[in-house]
Design a protein around this motif. Structure first.
Motif, PDB file in Angstrom:
ATOM      1  N   ASN A   1       0.818  -1.207   0.000  1.00 58.73           N
ATOM      2  CA  ASN A   1       0.000   0.000   0.000  1.00 58.73           C
ATOM      3  C   ASN A   1       0.860   1.267   0.000  1.00 58.73           C
ATOM      4  O   ASN A   1       0.351   2.368   0.174  1.00 58.73           O
ATOM      5  N   GLY A   2       2.181   1.065  -0.159  1.00 61.04           N
ATOM      6  CA  GLY A   2       3.101   2.197  -0.114  1.00 61.04           C
ATOM      7  C   GLY A   2       2.955   3.106  -1.332  1.00 61.04           C
ATOM      8  O   GLY A   2       2.415   2.712  -2.372  1.00 61.04           O
ATOM      9  N   LEU A   3       3.462   4.327  -1.208  1.00 60.76           N
ATOM     10  CA  LEU A   3       3.303   5.322  -2.280  1.00 60.76           C
ATOM     11  C   LEU A   3       3.948   4.849  -3.589  1.00 60.76           C
ATOM     12  O   LEU A   3       3.389   5.062  -4.675  1.00 60.76           O
ATOM     13  N   GLY A   4       5.112   4.177  -3.468  1.00 62.34           N
ATOM     14  CA  GLY A   4       5.797   3.692  -4.683  1.00 62.34           C
ATOM     15  C   GLY A   4       4.885   2.772  -5.477  1.00 62.34           C
ATOM     16  O   GLY A   4       4.706   2.935  -6.695  1.00 62.34           O
ATOM     17  N   ALA A   5       4.285   1.801  -4.799  1.00 70.36           N
ATOM     18  CA  ALA A   5       3.398   0.835  -5.467  1.00 70.36           C
ATOM     19  C   ALA A   5       2.187   1.545  -6.062  1.00 70.36           C
ATOM     20  O   ALA A   5       1.749   1.231  -7.172  1.00 70.36           O
TER      21      ALA A   5
ATOM     22  N   LYS B   1      13.365  -0.386  -2.634  1.00 65.94           N
ATOM     23  CA  LYS B   1      14.547  -0.657  -1.791  1.00 65.94           C
ATOM     24  C   LYS B   1      14.757   0.471  -0.786  1.00 65.94           C
ATOM     25  O   LYS B   1      15.051   0.232   0.370  1.00 65.94           O
ATOM     26  N   ARG B   2      14.575   1.714  -1.255  1.00 64.08           N
ATOM     27  CA  ARG B   2      14.815   2.866  -0.376  1.00 64.08           C
ATOM     28  C   ARG B   2      13.636   3.125   0.567  1.00 64.08           C
ATOM     29  O   ARG B   2      13.810   3.644   1.666  1.00 64.08           O
ATOM     30  N   ALA B   3      12.416   2.759   0.085  1.00 63.09           N
ATOM     31  CA  ALA B   3      11.205   3.105   0.841  1.00 63.09           C
ATOM     32  C   ALA B   3      11.135   2.413   2.196  1.00 63.09           C
ATOM     33  O   ALA B   3      10.349   2.807   3.058  1.00 63.09           O
ATOM     34  N   LYS B   4      11.986   1.354   2.351  1.00 57.04           N
ATOM     35  CA  LYS B   4      11.950   0.665   3.650  1.00 57.04           C
ATOM     36  C   LYS B   4      12.444   1.582   4.766  1.00 57.04           C
ATOM     37  O   LYS B   4      12.144   1.389   5.922  1.00 57.04           O
ATOM     38  N   THR B   5      13.237   2.551   4.402  1.00 55.27           N
ATOM     39  CA  THR B   5      13.814   3.416   5.438  1.00 55.27           C
ATOM     40  C   THR B   5      13.180   4.797   5.495  1.00 55.27           C
ATOM     41  O   THR B   5      13.454   5.559   6.415  1.00 55.27           O
ATOM     42  N   ILE B   6      12.354   5.134   4.507  1.00 61.37           N
ATOM     43  CA  ILE B   6      11.722   6.464   4.551  1.00 61.37           C
ATOM     44  C   ILE B   6      10.198   6.339   4.471  1.00 61.37           C
ATOM     45  O   ILE B   6       9.670   5.358   3.954  1.00 61.37           O
ATOM     46  N   SER B   7       9.547   7.363   4.981  1.00 66.78           N
ATOM     47  CA  SER B   7       8.080   7.331   5.002  1.00 66.78           C
ATOM     48  C   SER B   7       7.522   7.753   3.637  1.00 66.78           C
ATOM     49  O   SER B   7       8.255   8.313   2.806  1.00 66.78           O
ATOM     50  N   ASP B   8       6.240   7.506   3.433  1.00 67.16           N
ATOM     51  CA  ASP B   8       5.585   7.927   2.188  1.00 67.16           C
ATOM     52  C   ASP B   8       5.648   9.438   2.020  1.00 67.16           C
ATOM     53  O   ASP B   8       5.787   9.947   0.909  1.00 67.16           O
ATOM     54  N   LYS B   9       5.503  10.129   3.153  1.00 69.22           N
ATOM     55  CA  LYS B   9       5.535  11.603   3.088  1.00 69.22           C
ATOM     56  C   LYS B   9       6.901  12.066   2.580  1.00 69.22           C
ATOM     57  O   LYS B   9       6.992  12.935   1.699  1.00 69.22           O
ATOM     58  N   GLU B  10       7.958  11.467   3.130  1.00 71.64           N
ATOM     59  CA  GLU B  10       9.317  11.830   2.696  1.00 71.64           C
ATOM     60  C   GLU B  10       9.535  11.447   1.237  1.00 71.64           C
ATOM     61  O   GLU B  10      10.101  12.207   0.449  1.00 71.64           O
ATOM     62  N   LEU B  11       9.047  10.257   0.882  1.00 70.68           N
ATOM     63  CA  LEU B  11       9.212   9.781  -0.494  1.00 70.68           C
ATOM     64  C   LEU B  11       8.498  10.708  -1.479  1.00 70.68           C
ATOM     65  O   LEU B  11       9.053  11.076  -2.523  1.00 70.68           O
ATOM     66  N   GLY B  12       7.266  11.089  -1.113  1.00 68.40           N
ATOM     67  CA  GLY B  12       6.488  11.984  -1.975  1.00 68.40           C
ATOM     68  C   GLY B  12       7.228  13.285  -2.211  1.00 68.40           C
ATOM     69  O   GLY B  12       7.355  13.748  -3.348  1.00 68.40           O
ATOM     70  N   LEU B  13       7.732  13.867  -1.121  1.00 66.42           N
ATOM     71  CA  LEU B  13       8.467  15.139  -1.230  1.00 66.42           C
ATOM     72  C   LEU B  13       9.714  14.983  -2.109  1.00 66.42           C
ATOM     73  O   LEU B  13      10.008  15.822  -2.968  1.00 66.42           O
TER      74      LEU B  13
END
Lengths: 176, 273
Positions: free
Chosen positions: B56-60, B78-90
């Protein structure tokens, strides 16, 4: 001697018999039978014709409370029992959302043929799994002006509150 | 107070209607046969949804919406395991891969997809956790429920179920008084608009169906969606003949004062019990 009556209706096992028993001055004349249908075996017996309770007001006036049978297959009794009533109470088991649809159907049936005041009593509000009264209002599609009261059928004060609310609505209708 | 039950008795559409009208904040948990879903609401609006056994992550979500490629998704995973969706989105917005609109629309589509799948669940336990907010690392949105409810109601096609929900076609409809809901903004079908145009406390549902040239099943389905979306309510049609006597007939032969006296005596007696 004048007699007046009010009717207590609602789905199977919603607490109608208990409601009447709580305030009746006589042992409720109950026409209960052992339950045969598997699906309805949440209690040992059920009302198949009517419950009948009495409250003597004075030496000239008596109030009768009639409870209708809850199962749909006895709905031919509802209209007969409702003839000449001052008003009616729809009892609903707050812990059993599976009965809300039927409660709605009973309410709509009564509203369609009986132009008398009524109140809806959300029974078993003392139970942990009881739905919130305002959630029930939405689930039952009750307009905001329909009185929906929290109730516990085995508690005399609670039953009195429901009856007084109905009588107050009747009084308001008379007063116009 | 508990808000729990089984989908067999209380459908997802009805639950959404309840959340919408009561403006609830919290998380609805639905446990189906093979999967479970968590739907979070804020003041009656959809905020977040996730379903078990799926990413359900933002990447998917962005990949499913074809906003990013599979290769980008794999890198992000691979990276999303360590950062949140909010951080990833930004990060993705700042890097110019996506814009804010892509993120919001992709999340809306994903949440809608989960809800649409839930509409097909006929069995399952549900319960509502009041006040429970979305997981802190996820991105919440704000989405009106009316259109989702109408969409869900369209799927209720079984005749028996519709008949149970709307047993009496001789009742009439009137619009509810709900500030903030503009009927023009709803995605209604031609049939639904046709019914809306006939809504008036004088017209029974049966008459509306006839005027709109609809079968009983069609009119039931349309009225059911409008009811569930909280746009209309059932009323007795004006001039409807009742089969039982009213108070005036039951108390016939008594003056108004005598009638009031009788009811006051009843109230007095019950107070004494």
């Amino acid at each position: 001697m004048q007699t007046v009556k009010m009717v207590v209706t609602g789905p199977f096992n919603s607490g109608k018999t208990e409601f009447i028993q709580t305030v009746s001055e006589i042992d409720v004349v109950s026409t209960e039978r052992k339950i045969s249908a598997e699906a309805e075996k949440v209690k040992e017996s059920t009302t198949v014709a009517m419950d009948f309770g009495r409250i003597t007001v004075d030496d000239q006036l008596v109030l009768y409370l009639f409870g209708t049978p809850g199962q749909k297959r006895f709905d031919f009794m509802w209209e007969i029992l409702s003839e000449g009533m001052l008003g009616f109470i729809v009892m609903i088991d707050s812990t059993r959302p599976e009965t809300f649809r039927e409660a709605r159907s009973i309410l709509e049936t009564f509203r369609a043929y009986a132009p008398t005041p009524y109140v809806v009593a959300a029974n078993k509000q003392d139970m942990d799994d009881a739905w919130d009264v305002e959630d029930m209002r939405i689930a039952l599609r009750l307009e905001n002006d329909v009185p929906l009261l929290s109730a516990v059928a085995r508690d005399k004060e609670s039953v009195k509150t429901v009856l007084i609310e109905l009588l107050t609505n009747i009084l308001n209708e008379i007063s116009g | 107070m508990a808000l729990k039950g089984n989908l067999r008795d209380f459908t997802i559409t009805q639950l959404l209607n309840l959340v919408n009208l009561a403006k609830k904040t919290g998380t609805l948990v639905v446990e189906g046969a093979n999967q479970s879903a968590r739907i979070t609401f804020r003041e009656g609006k959809l905020a977040y949804a996730e379903i078990s056994n799926e990413d359900n992550g933002l990447g998917a979500v962005l990949h499913k919406n074809k906003i990013i490629t599979r290769a980008q998704y794999n890198t992000i995973s691979k990276r999303a395991k360590t950062i949140s969706d909010k951080e990833l989105g930004l990060m993705l917005i700042n890097a110019g891969y996506v814009d804010q609109r892509d993120v919001i629309i992709s999340l809306q589509n994903h949440f809608m997809d989960i809800l649409q799948r839930l509409f097909s669940w006929v069995e399952g336990i549900f319960y509502f956790n009041p006040g429970e907010t979305p997981p802190p690392d996820r991105i919440p949105i704000k989405m009106d429920l009316e259109n989702i409810i109408i969409e869900g109601s369209r799927r209720l096609r079984e005749w028996e179920q519709l008949q149970d929900e709307l047993p009496n076609l001789d009742l009439a409809l009137k619009f509810t008084d709900r500030p903030g809901v503009n009927i023009q903004n709803l995605n209604m079908s031609v049939e639904e608009w046709k019914v809306v145009s006939y809504i008036n406390p004088k017209n029974t549902i049966r008459q509306i169906g006839k005027a709109a040239k609809m079968s009983e099943m069609e009119i039931r389905r349309v009225v059911y969606s409008l009811l569930q979306a909280g746009l209309v309510e059932l009323v007795r049609p004006e001039g409807m003949v009742r089969t039982l006597p009213g108070l005036d007939q039951t108390m016939a032969g008594k003056s108004k004062e005598e009638q009031e006296n009788l009811v006051n005596r009843l109230i007095g007696r019950i107070r004494q019990l």
